[in-house]
Design a protein around this motif. Structure first.
Motif, PDB file in Angstrom:
ATOM      1  N   GLN A  13       0.821  -1.216   0.000  1.00 48.67           N
ATOM      2  CA  GLN A  13       0.000   0.000   0.000  1.00 48.67           C
ATOM      3  C   GLN A  13       0.853   1.263   0.000  1.00 48.67           C
ATOM      4  O   GLN A  13       0.486   2.252  -0.623  1.00 48.67           O
ATOM      5  N   SER A  14       2.002   1.227   0.659  1.00 51.63           N
ATOM      6  CA  SER A  14       2.858   2.421   0.742  1.00 51.63           C
ATOM      7  C   SER A  14       3.989   2.404  -0.287  1.00 51.63           C
ATOM      8  O   SER A  14       4.842   3.291  -0.270  1.00 51.63           O
ATOM      9  N   SER A  15       3.990   1.420  -1.180  1.00 52.80           N
ATOM     10  CA  SER A  15       5.110   1.252  -2.106  1.00 52.80           C
ATOM     11  C   SER A  15       5.065   2.200  -3.300  1.00 52.80           C
ATOM     12  O   SER A  15       3.997   2.600  -3.768  1.00 52.80           O
ATOM     13  N   THR A  16       6.253   2.495  -3.807  1.00 55.82           N
ATOM     14  CA  THR A  16       6.378   3.238  -5.058  1.00 55.82           C
ATOM     15  C   THR A  16       5.837   2.397  -6.207  1.00 55.82           C
ATOM     16  O   THR A  16       5.292   2.946  -7.171  1.00 55.82           O
ATOM     17  N   LEU A  17       5.948   1.092  -6.119  1.00 50.24           N
ATOM     18  CA  LEU A  17       5.397   0.202  -7.140  1.00 50.24           C
ATOM     19  C   LEU A  17       3.910   0.510  -7.350  1.00 50.24           C
ATOM     20  O   LEU A  17       3.459   0.730  -8.476  1.00 50.24           O
ATOM     21  N   LEU A  18       3.144   0.557  -6.258  1.00 49.92           N
ATOM     22  CA  LEU A  18       1.713   0.832  -6.361  1.00 49.92           C
ATOM     23  C   LEU A  18       1.464   2.248  -6.864  1.00 49.92           C
ATOM     24  O   LEU A  18       0.594   2.469  -7.702  1.00 49.92           O
ATOM     25  N   LYS A  19       2.229   3.204  -6.368  1.00 47.84           N
ATOM     26  CA  LYS A  19       2.057   4.595  -6.818  1.00 47.84           C
ATOM     27  C   LYS A  19       2.282   4.711  -8.325  1.00 47.84           C
ATOM     28  O   LYS A  19       1.518   5.375  -9.030  1.00 47.84           O
ATOM     29  N   ARG A  20       3.325   4.072  -8.818  1.00 51.21           N
ATOM     30  CA  ARG A  20       3.600   4.129 -10.257  1.00 51.21           C
ATOM     31  C   ARG A  20       2.507   3.423 -11.063  1.00 51.21           C
ATOM     32  O   ARG A  20       2.071   3.917 -12.102  1.00 51.21           O
ATOM     33  N   LEU A  21       2.099   2.260 -10.582  1.00 50.45           N
ATOM     34  CA  LEU A  21       1.063   1.515 -11.287  1.00 50.45           C
ATOM     35  C   LEU A  21      -0.223   2.330 -11.366  1.00 50.45           C
ATOM     36  O   LEU A  21      -0.794   2.509 -12.445  1.00 50.45           O
ATOM     37  N   ASN A  22      -0.680   2.829 -10.227  1.00 49.12           N
ATOM     38  CA  ASN A  22      -1.915   3.611 -10.209  1.00 49.12           C
ATOM     39  C   ASN A  22      -1.764   4.945 -10.937  1.00 49.12           C
ATOM     40  O   ASN A  22      -2.755   5.529 -11.360  1.00 49.12           O
ATOM     41  N   GLY A  23      -0.532   5.386 -11.111  1.00 48.71           N
ATOM     42  CA  GLY A  23      -0.273   6.603 -11.863  1.00 48.71           C
ATOM     43  C   GLY A  23      -0.206   6.377 -13.367  1.00 48.71           C
ATOM     44  O   GLY A  23       0.105   7.297 -14.116  1.00 48.71           O
ATOM     45  N   GLY A  24      -0.467   5.155 -13.807  1.00 49.38           N
ATOM     46  CA  GLY A  24      -0.492   4.858 -15.231  1.00 49.38           C
ATOM     47  C   GLY A  24       0.857   4.497 -15.822  1.00 49.38           C
ATOM     48  O   GLY A  24       1.044   4.573 -17.034  1.00 49.38           O
ATOM     49  N   ASP A  25       1.807   4.076 -14.963  1.00 53.91           N
ATOM     50  CA  ASP A  25       3.156   3.725 -15.421  1.00 53.91           C
ATOM     51  C   ASP A  25       3.456   2.260 -15.093  1.00 53.91           C
ATOM     52  O   ASP A  25       4.231   1.969 -14.178  1.00 53.91           O
ATOM     53  N   PRO A  26       2.844   1.313 -15.829  1.00 59.02           N
ATOM     54  CA  PRO A  26       3.076  -0.099 -15.495  1.00 59.02           C
ATOM     55  C   PRO A  26       4.530  -0.527 -15.672  1.00 59.02           C
ATOM     56  O   PRO A  26       5.022  -1.368 -14.914  1.00 59.02           O
ATOM     57  N   GLU A  27       5.248   0.040 -16.639  1.00 63.05           N
ATOM     58  CA  GLU A  27       6.655  -0.342 -16.810  1.00 63.05           C
ATOM     59  C   GLU A  27       7.489   0.168 -15.637  1.00 63.05           C
ATOM     60  O   GLU A  27       8.383  -0.519 -15.151  1.00 63.05           O
ATOM     61  N   GLY A  28       7.198   1.373 -15.182  1.00 60.55           N
ATOM     62  CA  GLY A  28       7.879   1.888 -13.992  1.00 60.55           C
ATOM     63  C   GLY A  28       7.566   1.043 -12.769  1.00 60.55           C
ATOM     64  O   GLY A  28       8.441   0.782 -11.938  1.00 60.55           O
ATOM     65  N   ALA A  29       6.316   0.594 -12.665  1.00 62.68           N
ATOM     66  CA  ALA A  29       5.927  -0.282 -11.564  1.00 62.68           C
ATOM     67  C   ALA A  29       6.705  -1.594 -11.631  1.00 62.68           C
ATOM     68  O   ALA A  29       7.223  -2.073 -10.616  1.00 62.68           O
ATOM     69  N   ALA A  30       6.818  -2.155 -12.837  1.00 60.72           N
ATOM     70  CA  ALA A  30       7.552  -3.416 -13.004  1.00 60.72           C
ATOM     71  C   ALA A  30       8.996  -3.268 -12.542  1.00 60.72           C
ATOM     72  O   ALA A  30       9.573  -4.194 -11.964  1.00 60.72           O
ATOM     73  N   GLY A  31       9.571  -2.094 -12.767  1.00 57.48           N
ATOM     74  CA  GLY A  31      10.948  -1.853 -12.347  1.00 57.48           C
ATOM     75  C   GLY A  31      11.133  -1.773 -10.846  1.00 57.48           C
ATOM     76  O   GLY A  31      12.266  -1.833 -10.350  1.00 57.48           O
ATOM     77  N   GLU A  32      10.049  -1.656 -10.106  1.00 58.41           N
ATOM     78  CA  GLU A  32      10.123  -1.549  -8.639  1.00 58.41           C
ATOM     79  C   GLU A  32      10.242  -2.898  -7.933  1.00 58.41           C
ATOM     80  O   GLU A  32      10.686  -2.960  -6.793  1.00 58.41           O
ATOM     81  N   PHE A  33       9.832  -3.982  -8.577  1.00 54.35           N
ATOM     82  CA  PHE A  33       9.874  -5.292  -7.914  1.00 54.35           C
ATOM     83  C   PHE A  33      11.260  -5.577  -7.350  1.00 54.35           C
ATOM     84  O   PHE A  33      11.398  -6.053  -6.227  1.00 54.35           O
ATOM     85  N   GLY A  34      12.296  -5.298  -8.140  1.00 53.33           N
ATOM     86  CA  GLY A  34      13.661  -5.634  -7.761  1.00 53.33           C
ATOM     87  C   GLY A  34      14.206  -4.881  -6.569  1.00 53.33           C
ATOM     88  O   GLY A  34      15.272  -5.225  -6.056  1.00 53.33           O
ATOM     89  N   ARG A  35      13.495  -3.889  -6.088  1.00 50.17           N
ATOM     90  CA  ARG A  35      13.940  -3.152  -4.900  1.00 50.17           C
ATOM     91  C   ARG A  35      13.601  -3.900  -3.613  1.00 50.17           C
ATOM     92  O   ARG A  35      14.124  -3.559  -2.552  1.00 50.17           O
ATOM     93  N   TRP A  36      12.749  -4.894  -3.685  1.00 52.63           N
ATOM     94  CA  TRP A  36      12.240  -5.589  -2.505  1.00 52.63           C
ATOM     95  C   TRP A  36      12.931  -6.943  -2.328  1.00 52.63           C
ATOM     96  O   TRP A  36      12.298  -7.999  -2.420  1.00 52.63           O
ATOM     97  N   VAL A  37      14.216  -6.926  -2.073  1.00 53.50           N
ATOM     98  CA  VAL A  37      15.001  -8.169  -2.009  1.00 53.50           C
ATOM     99  C   VAL A  37      15.718  -8.353  -0.670  1.00 53.50           C
ATOM    100  O   VAL A  37      16.551  -9.245  -0.535  1.00 53.50           O
ATOM    101  N   ASN A  38      15.394  -7.546   0.313  1.00 57.01           N
ATOM    102  CA  ASN A  38      16.047  -7.623   1.614  1.00 57.01           C
ATOM    103  C   ASN A  38      15.085  -8.127   2.673  1.00 57.01           C
ATOM    104  O   ASN A  38      13.893  -7.827   2.637  1.00 57.01           O
TER     105      ASN A  38
END
Length: 169
Positions: free
Chosen positions: A96-121
């Motif tokens: 809910q607080s992720s940049t992934l969701l913000k980008r997706l809901n902002g109409g940037d699915p490719e930008g959202a896809a690029g956020e997955f890799g930040r969540w690896v810790n």
């Protein structure tokens, strides 16, 4: 009745979580059983394979419901499935607080896809640690999100922790 989760997403979660009929501590120290189920789990607990399947179905339905509630743009089945896997692994609040969701809901699915890799810790023994299995899981989720594919050859057999740290800003 909510839409079913795509088979590729179910297989992705099963692959990365692995099946354990006996409760164990995941790398983040959380009691876990079945295919990554954590709610109400106690060490020493044992379940059947059928119970593990039922828990997974319930957990993925809850994750998909969170996706459905939070995403305001249309999704493909693969996108919804990848996001359900993501929420299953790290929780609704982090999504809910992720940049992934913000980008997706902002109409940037490719930008959202690029956020997955930040969540690896994950926090392992009190230290923020990059886990190779999480890297591979996020790669698989990204591929499912972008192309509706889950390729097992990409995936490591390492089970995933349920708790994932928020990425660095």
């Amino acid at each position: 009745m909510p839409d079913p989760i795509c088979k590729a997403a179910i297989e992705l979660v099963k692959h990365f979580e692995g099946l354990s009929l006996d409760a164990y501590l995941c790398p983040a120290g959380i009691p876990t059983i079945g295919y990554g189920h954590t709610a109400g789990v106690s060490l020493g607990q044992r379940i059947t394979a059928e119970k593990a399947e039922a828990l997974l179905a319930d957990d993925l339905a809850a994750a998909a419901a969170a996706v459905d509630a939070l995403v305001t743009v249309p999704l493909t089945g693969g996108q919804r499935g990848a996001l359900a896997s993501f929420v299953f692994n790290l929780g609704r609040g982090n999504f809910q607080s992720s940049t992934l969701l913000k980008r997706l809901n902002g109409g940037d699915p490719e930008g959202a896809a690029g956020e997955f890799g930040r969540w690896v810790n994950a926090t392992v023994q009190g230290r923020k640690t990059k886990l190779p299995g999480l890297v591979k899981r996020r790669e698989a989720e990204t591929l499912l999100f972008r192309r509706n594919l889950f390729l097992t050859r990409m995936a490591a057999a390492d089970p995933m922790p349920q708790a994932v740290d928020t990425p660095a800003a």
